[in-house]
Structure formats: structure tokens, C-alpha cells
Design a protein around this motif. Structure first.
Motif, PDB file in Angstrom:
ATOM      1  N   ALA A 138     -12.608  -8.754  -2.843  1.00 41.24           N
ATOM      2  CA  ALA A 138     -11.556  -8.117  -2.036  1.00 41.24           C
ATOM      3  C   ALA A 138     -11.131  -9.026  -0.884  1.00 41.24           C
ATOM      4  O   ALA A 138      -9.929  -9.162  -0.598  1.00 41.24           O
ATOM      5  N   ILE A 139     -12.087  -9.645  -0.221  1.00 39.67           N
ATOM      6  CA  ILE A 139     -11.763 -10.544   0.898  1.00 39.67           C
ATOM      7  C   ILE A 139     -10.922 -11.723   0.422  1.00 39.67           C
ATOM      8  O   ILE A 139     -10.032 -12.194   1.138  1.00 39.67           O
ATOM      9  N   GLN A 140     -11.154 -12.154  -0.806  1.00 43.59           N
ATOM     10  CA  GLN A 140     -10.386 -13.267  -1.361  1.00 43.59           C
ATOM     11  C   GLN A 140      -8.990 -12.840  -1.814  1.00 43.59           C
ATOM     12  O   GLN A 140      -8.190 -13.672  -2.220  1.00 43.59           O
ATOM     13  N   GLY A 141      -8.707 -11.534  -1.735  1.00 45.49           N
ATOM     14  CA  GLY A 141      -7.354 -11.068  -2.010  1.00 45.49           C
ATOM     15  C   GLY A 141      -7.148 -10.358  -3.324  1.00 45.49           C
ATOM     16  O   GLY A 141      -6.016  -9.980  -3.658  1.00 45.49           O
ATOM     17  N   LYS A 142      -8.211 -10.141  -4.093  1.00 42.07           N
ATOM     18  CA  LYS A 142      -8.048  -9.457  -5.376  1.00 42.07           C
ATOM     19  C   LYS A 142      -7.741  -7.975  -5.128  1.00 42.07           C
ATOM     20  O   LYS A 142      -8.430  -7.322  -4.351  1.00 42.07           O
ATOM     21  N   PRO A 143      -6.714  -7.421  -5.775  1.00 38.55           N
ATOM     22  CA  PRO A 143      -6.399  -6.000  -5.600  1.00 38.55           C
ATOM     23  C   PRO A 143      -7.576  -5.121  -6.013  1.00 38.55           C
ATOM     24  O   PRO A 143      -8.150  -5.292  -7.095  1.00 38.55           O
ATOM     25  N   LEU A 144      -7.916  -4.177  -5.148  1.00 37.62           N
ATOM     26  CA  LEU A 144      -9.039  -3.274  -5.367  1.00 37.62           C
ATOM     27  C   LEU A 144      -8.590  -1.848  -5.083  1.00 37.62           C
ATOM     28  O   LEU A 144      -8.053  -1.565  -4.009  1.00 37.62           O
ATOM     29  N   LEU A 145      -8.813  -0.961  -6.051  1.00 41.99           N
ATOM     30  CA  LEU A 145      -8.489   0.456  -5.894  1.00 41.99           C
ATOM     31  C   LEU A 145      -9.766   1.277  -5.971  1.00 41.99           C
ATOM     32  O   LEU A 145     -10.477   1.248  -6.977  1.00 41.99           O
ATOM     33  N   GLY A 146     -10.070   2.020  -4.900  1.00 41.15           N
ATOM     34  CA  GLY A 146     -11.175   2.955  -4.902  1.00 41.15           C
ATOM     35  C   GLY A 146     -10.654   4.359  -5.141  1.00 41.15           C
ATOM     36  O   GLY A 146      -9.667   4.772  -4.518  1.00 41.15           O
ATOM     37  N   ILE A 147     -11.299   5.106  -6.043  1.00 33.27           N
ATOM     38  CA  ILE A 147     -10.855   6.452  -6.404  1.00 33.27           C
ATOM     39  C   ILE A 147     -11.947   7.460  -6.068  1.00 33.27           C
ATOM     40  O   ILE A 147     -13.097   7.298  -6.479  1.00 33.27           O
ATOM     41  N   CYS A 148     -11.569   8.514  -5.332  1.00 34.35           N
ATOM     42  CA  CYS A 148     -12.457   9.604  -4.933  1.00 34.35           C
ATOM     43  C   CYS A 148     -13.655   9.035  -4.164  1.00 34.35           C
ATOM     44  O   CYS A 148     -13.471   8.439  -3.114  1.00 34.35           O
TER      45      CYS A 148
ATOM     46  N   ARG B 274      -4.829  -1.242   3.078  1.00 33.46           N
ATOM     47  CA  ARG B 274      -4.786  -2.401   3.982  1.00 33.46           C
ATOM     48  C   ARG B 274      -4.743  -3.646   3.105  1.00 33.46           C
ATOM     49  O   ARG B 274      -5.707  -3.964   2.426  1.00 33.46           O
ATOM     50  N   LYS B 275      -3.589  -4.305   3.116  1.00 34.73           N
ATOM     51  CA  LYS B 275      -3.368  -5.490   2.283  1.00 34.73           C
ATOM     52  C   LYS B 275      -3.664  -5.156   0.820  1.00 34.73           C
ATOM     53  O   LYS B 275      -3.022  -4.294   0.236  1.00 34.73           O
ATOM     54  N   ASN B 276      -4.644  -5.810   0.229  1.00 31.01           N
ATOM     55  CA  ASN B 276      -4.940  -5.644  -1.205  1.00 31.01           C
ATOM     56  C   ASN B 276      -5.922  -4.526  -1.503  1.00 31.01           C
ATOM     57  O   ASN B 276      -6.251  -4.290  -2.668  1.00 31.01           O
TER      58      ASN B 276
END
Length: 200
Positions: free
Chosen positions: A69-79, A171-173
Motif C-alpha cells: 500500500a505504501i508503494q502505491g498499490k490500490p488496496l480495498l478493505g471491505i467490512c 486516502r490516495k490508493n
């Protein structure tokens, strides 16, 4: 390719079926190399915060998720996956989270049924690429704890359940959805598609 992170506590079937219907390539995995090679990550979650962090740690995924995530890879957290993105939780004790976003996870405290379960109106609070061409509508929640974000600008959508409840953070990615987009009808599927398409 989207990597759905499997740490034994996610609703993987319905999420994978949703991505399949949307025609997005995905893999369900806890393999570190596969996660590193993926274009985007989804962190699902059902259960208790502390148990989830323990399972991620057992699989040596905690630092990897943070680094990606810090390197910019999109990350989606659900619930629960959204809650894990934050600093800490007081669910059955005190537990540290991934700390990608600043804030605490606290138990819902109101004169309404808990867990908060069912369809609630999603209100967009700040303009965001995730909302491009979309309209507000109902989405499906199941949770007893909620996020109190330190930075109000990170909260881009809320729902009203006696009080404003954080529903989407960004926030960003890094994106989080407290509801289950894969169970939230057309709007949920549209939001999932927007993330998968890189509209963040």
C-alpha cells in the motif's frame, strides 16, 4: 489482476462471484509472491479485529500489505477489512491495526439494534473518482463496530444510523468500505467496478 487476500476470515465466495460477474480477473490467495505481483489488492473480513490481525500475522502478510500500500498499490478493505486499515480497535481488548489510516475502531453505542444489519442510505460526503457517474443509494451493512477516523477528509461517504457512521474511507490508493459492496445491489457492484477499474 486483483488479489483477494485469503487469511481465513473473509466472505470470499460472494466477493469472487461479484468480480467474476463484473469480468475482472482475480485470484484468491495468501501467497506473498502472488500478492506482490497483483495489480490491486482486496482485504475482506468477517469476524473479530484481534483474530484477523493474528491470522494475518501468522501468514506473514501484515508487513507485506502495508508495504504494498505504501508503494502505491490500490488496496480495498471491505467490512472488517476496512477496520483493519486503521490504527487500533477496542473489540474484546486493545489491538493494533495496519495503521494505513489514522483512527480507532469502536463499538456502536446507540438505542438501535446492534449489530447494524440491513440496507441503509449511502451519502457521498466528498467528491471522489470512486463516485464518478454514480448516484447515492442503499447498500448492505452488517457490523457492530465502526471507525472513528482521525482525519475527517478521509471519510468520503457516511450512513445515518442514529448518528453518522463512516461508510467509505479513502486516502490516495487506500480505500475502505464498511458495507458489503458485493451484496449491495447495483450501487455496490458499481463501486466495486470503479475500484477494479482503477478509478481511485
Amino acid at each position: 489482476m486483483i488479489a483477494i487476500i485469503d487469511y481465513g476470515m473473509g466472505n470470499l465466495f460472494s466477493l469472487s462471484q461479484a468480480l467474476q460477474r463484473l469480468d475482472h480477473e482475480y485470484v484468491i490467495t495468501d501467497d506473498m509472491d502472488t500478492i506482490q505481483q497483483a495489480d490491486k489488492l482486496i482485504l475482506p473480513g468477517v469476524g473479530a479485529f484481534g483474530d484477523a490481525m493474528e491470522e494475518l500475522s501468522k501468514r506473514k502478510l501484515t508487513n507485506l500489505i502495508v508495504e504494498e500500500a505504501i508503494q502505491g498499490k490500490p488496496l480495498l478493505g471491505i467490512c472488517l477489512g476496512m477496520q483493519l486499515l486503521f490504527t487500533s480497535s477496542d473489540e474484546h481488548g486493545y489491538y493494533s491495526g495496519l495503521n494505513l489510516l489514522s483512527g480507532q475502531v469502536e463499538k456502536l453505542n446507540m438505542d438501535l439494534p446492534i449489530p447494524h444489519m440491513g440496507w441503509n442510505w449511502l451519502s457521498f460526503r466528498h467528491p471522489h473518482p470512486l463516485f464518478r457517474s454514480l448516484e447515492e443509494g442503499h447498500v448492505y451493512f452488517v457490523h457492530s463496530y465502526h471507525v472513528k477516523a482521525t482525519n475527517s477528509e478521509d471519510v468520503i461517504a457516511t450512513t445515518d444510523y442514529s448518528e453518522d457512521i463512516t461508510a467509505i474511507v479513502a486516502r490516495k490508493n487506500v480505500i475502505g468500505m464498511q458495507f458489503h459492496p458485493e451484496k449491495s445491489g447495483q450501487l455496490g457492484m458499481q463501486l466495486l467496478h470503479q475500484f477494479a477499474e482503477g478509478r481511485i
